[in-house]
Enzyme design. Structure first.
Site, mmCIF file in Angstrom:
data_model
loop_
_atom_site.group_PDB
_atom_site.id
_atom_site.type_symbol
_atom_site.label_atom_id
_atom_site.label_comp_id
_atom_site.label_asym_id
_atom_site.label_seq_id
_atom_site.Cartn_x
_atom_site.Cartn_y
_atom_site.Cartn_z
ATOM 1 N N LYS A 1 57.280 39.728 32.450
ATOM 2 C CA LYS A 1 56.383 40.647 31.761
ATOM 3 C C LYS A 1 55.234 41.007 32.693
ATOM 4 O O LYS A 1 54.361 40.187 32.984
ATOM 5 C CB LYS A 1 55.809 40.020 30.490
ATOM 6 C CG LYS A 1 54.952 41.006 29.697
ATOM 7 C CD LYS A 1 53.675 40.373 29.234
ATOM 8 C CE LYS A 1 52.702 41.368 28.652
ATOM 9 N NZ LYS A 1 52.092 42.263 29.657
ATOM 10 N N GLU B 1 48.410 29.531 36.879
ATOM 11 C CA GLU B 1 47.442 29.865 37.935
ATOM 12 C C GLU B 1 46.371 30.688 37.249
ATOM 13 O O GLU B 1 46.608 31.835 36.861
ATOM 14 C CB GLU B 1 48.133 30.638 39.056
ATOM 15 C CG GLU B 1 47.328 30.650 40.348
ATOM 16 C CD GLU B 1 46.478 31.889 40.490
ATOM 17 O OE1 GLU B 1 45.253 31.807 40.246
ATOM 18 O OE2 GLU B 1 47.026 32.949 40.837
ATOM 19 N N CYS C 1 41.157 36.146 41.766
ATOM 20 C CA CYS C 1 40.817 34.833 41.218
ATOM 21 C C CYS C 1 40.106 33.965 42.238
ATOM 22 O O CYS C 1 39.332 33.073 41.877
ATOM 23 C CB CYS C 1 42.076 34.140 40.705
ATOM 24 S SG CYS C 1 43.393 34.004 41.925
ATOM 25 N N GLU D 1 33.473 33.486 35.128
ATOM 26 C CA GLU D 1 34.218 34.368 36.018
ATOM 27 C C GLU D 1 33.999 35.822 35.600
ATOM 28 O O GLU D 1 34.298 36.207 34.465
ATOM 29 C CB GLU D 1 35.713 34.046 35.988
ATOM 30 C CG GLU D 1 36.525 34.879 36.961
ATOM 31 C CD GLU D 1 37.994 34.503 36.984
ATOM 32 O OE1 GLU D 1 38.597 34.532 38.061
ATOM 33 O OE2 GLU D 1 38.542 34.188 35.897
#
Length: 509
Positions: free
Chosen positions: A200, A275, A309, A412
């Site tokens: 996906k 992750e 990231c 973040e």
């Protein structure tokens, strides 16, 4: 029929890319392209203009069921089940060759869909994808089991050996920041070990993955080995994570969504690798070259519009050289050319969506409200052509006078926003660097390698770069500590996550 005129496709776009974009893209299930069972569609947006770029099928639970069924059938198909390791490697090599052959096309598709500069898409996204398939093409014939010397009771003579077997159907859910290369991070080891995949892509950036699926088909992989279902994460991603026909889910994305994926996977106790997010410390010691550090720090945070990231979003500079580093960094940030990704002059493109732009803008406002100082950026760049008035552009942004009490330091942001802080005592520096729920990566700049190694040992992160930043390679494991994830991507270690190890005991007495 969708036309070029109705879509936000630059006039300079080559015919083969324009033709690809004007299709109504279906789902790839069991080796066939087909519409979703609901016949619903979604629109991919060009982030440089805010206008439609392509039309995609919007999959649902029934489509995921069909894709899992196709993947399970492919597992049992002798054309894949009984393929030799060398032949599996040859297919991956062929796929790498096709990625390289269509590199310019893939890079432009990625740039238009994601917003990143086409030069970055060509070098990083496409280059990484080809490199990953080539690296993992060598592993099918080399990931060996072992014979184990035992000490059994009653004087039995036992031959004990291990074999690695495919884990089964892998559900791969990938993000929008590096769409094709993140897909290859999952696909390459999964296929190398003989699994089948239901993939996906992110709903914002599915196009390069769909083109990659065409290349998988062209390379000669049997039908059903790869299946791609586009659609909303809350529908398609959730269905994959919870599906009892999926044996493992590999997810890259936010820590928040990672928790949801993990909870859904508990239904049949499927294997999970994650992750997730990061808030990486970028550390500058007093002996570092301020000009070199300024260049590296800019690249560490503004690369890929900060939508990385591993972005070096927390900059810790020793007080002795803080002013010099920041002066050079701010000057460099102001000279970064912001524009549409397909323009060769562009160094930083738009953010991926209006929602992401709003999120980043909210963080900047939060930082200023809590006492941070806006050293540069924070606004829409000047001088953009009127045709990009609806694009999701933001200047490279630097906030100074920040503290660990601020949201911009702790959370973040996933955008081009750097928070800078001074430090004087190394013990305090280590405490600040580790004062985060994340532990994905870190960077250290110094000419004193003894201090560098000691800092690297003290920092809780899965990757530490010394006098470099944001480097990865298929041979080196990648992943994080704490809430930055479970398991590792790439390298030999990832193969353990795509196989089951069977121990066989043979009585030779």
């Amino acid at each position: 029929m969708t036309t070029v005129e109705s879509l936000s496709i630059p006039a300079s776009t080559p015919g083969e890319v324009a033709s690809f974009l004007t299709r109504e893209h279906g789902l790839f299930i069991g080796g066939r392209w087909q519409p979703s069972r609901s016949r619903q569609t979604l629109v991919s947006t060009n982030p440089a203009t805010g206008r439609p770029l392509a039309t995609l099928a919007q999959g649902d639970q029934a489509d995921v069921d069909a894709a899992v069924t196709a993947a399970r059938a492919a597992l049992a198909n002798p054309a894949w089940r009984d393929i030799t390791p060398l032949r599996r490697g040859e297919l991956l090599h062929r796929l790498a060759e096709l990625v390289e052959a269509y590199a310019d096309e893939l890079a432009l598709i990625e740039s238009l869909d994601n917003g990143k500069p086409v030069s970055v898409a060509r070098a990083v996204d496409v280059g990484t994808t080809a490199k990953l398939f080539r690296y993992f093409a060598g592993w099918p014939s080399k990931f060996e089991g072992a014979t184990i010397p035992l000490s059994p009771r009653d004087g039995l003579r036992i031959l004990n050996y291990t074999v690695h077997e495919p884990i089964g159907v892998v559900g791969a859910i990938v993000p929008w920041n590096f769409p094709m290369s993140m897909a290859s991070w999952k696909l390459a080891p999964a296929l190398a070990m003989g699994n089948t995949v239901v993939l996906k892509p992110a709903e914002e950036t599915s196009l390069s993955t769909l083109r990659l699926a065409e290349l998988v088909e062209q390379a000669g992989f049997p039908p059903g080995v790869l299946n791609v279902v586009t659609g909303a994460g809350s529908v398609v991603g959730a269905a994959i994570a919870a599906h009892h026909g999926v044996d493992k889910v590999a997810f890259t994305g936010s820590t928040e969504v990672g928790r949801v994926v993990t909870a859904a996977a508990l239904g049949n106790m499927k294997k999970v690798s994650l992750e997730l997010g990061g808030k990486s410390p970028h550390i500058v010691l007093p002996d570092a070259d301020p000009v070199a550090v300024a260049a590296a720090a800019c690249d560490g945070i503004f690369f890929n519009q900060g939508q990385t990231c591993t972005a070096g979003s927390r900059l810790y500079v020793h007080a002795d050289i803080y002013d010099e580093v920041m002066s050079a960094l701010i000057d460099r940030a102001r000279r970064i050319v912001v524009g549409p990704g397909h323009d060769p002059a562009t160094q930083m493109g738009p953010l991926v969506s209006d929602r992401q732009l709003a999120t980043v803008a909210d963080y900047i406002e939060s930082g200023l409200a809590q006492g941070a100082v806006l050293a540069t950026g924070g606004m829409r760049p000047h001088g953009l052509d009127d045709s990009y008035a609806g694009g999701y552009f933001l200047e490279p942004t630097v906030l100074t006078e920040t503290t660990h009490a601020m949201r911009v330091v702790r959370e973040e942001i996933f955008g081009p926003v750097l928070v800078a802080m001074r430090w004087t005592e190394v013990d305090d520096l280590i405490d600040m660097a580790n004062d985060s729920p994340y532990g994905l990566s870190a960077g250290i700049w110094t000419n004193d390698l003894t201090r560098a190694h000691r800092l690297a040992a003290a920092i809780k992160a899965g990757t530490v770069w010394i006098n470099c930043y944001n480097l990865t390679d298929p041979a080196s494991p990648f992943g994080g500590y704490k809430q930055s994830g479970w398991g590792r991507e790439m390298g030999r270690v990832v193969l353990e996550q795509y196989t089951e190890t069977k121990s066989v005991w043979v009585n030779l007495t």
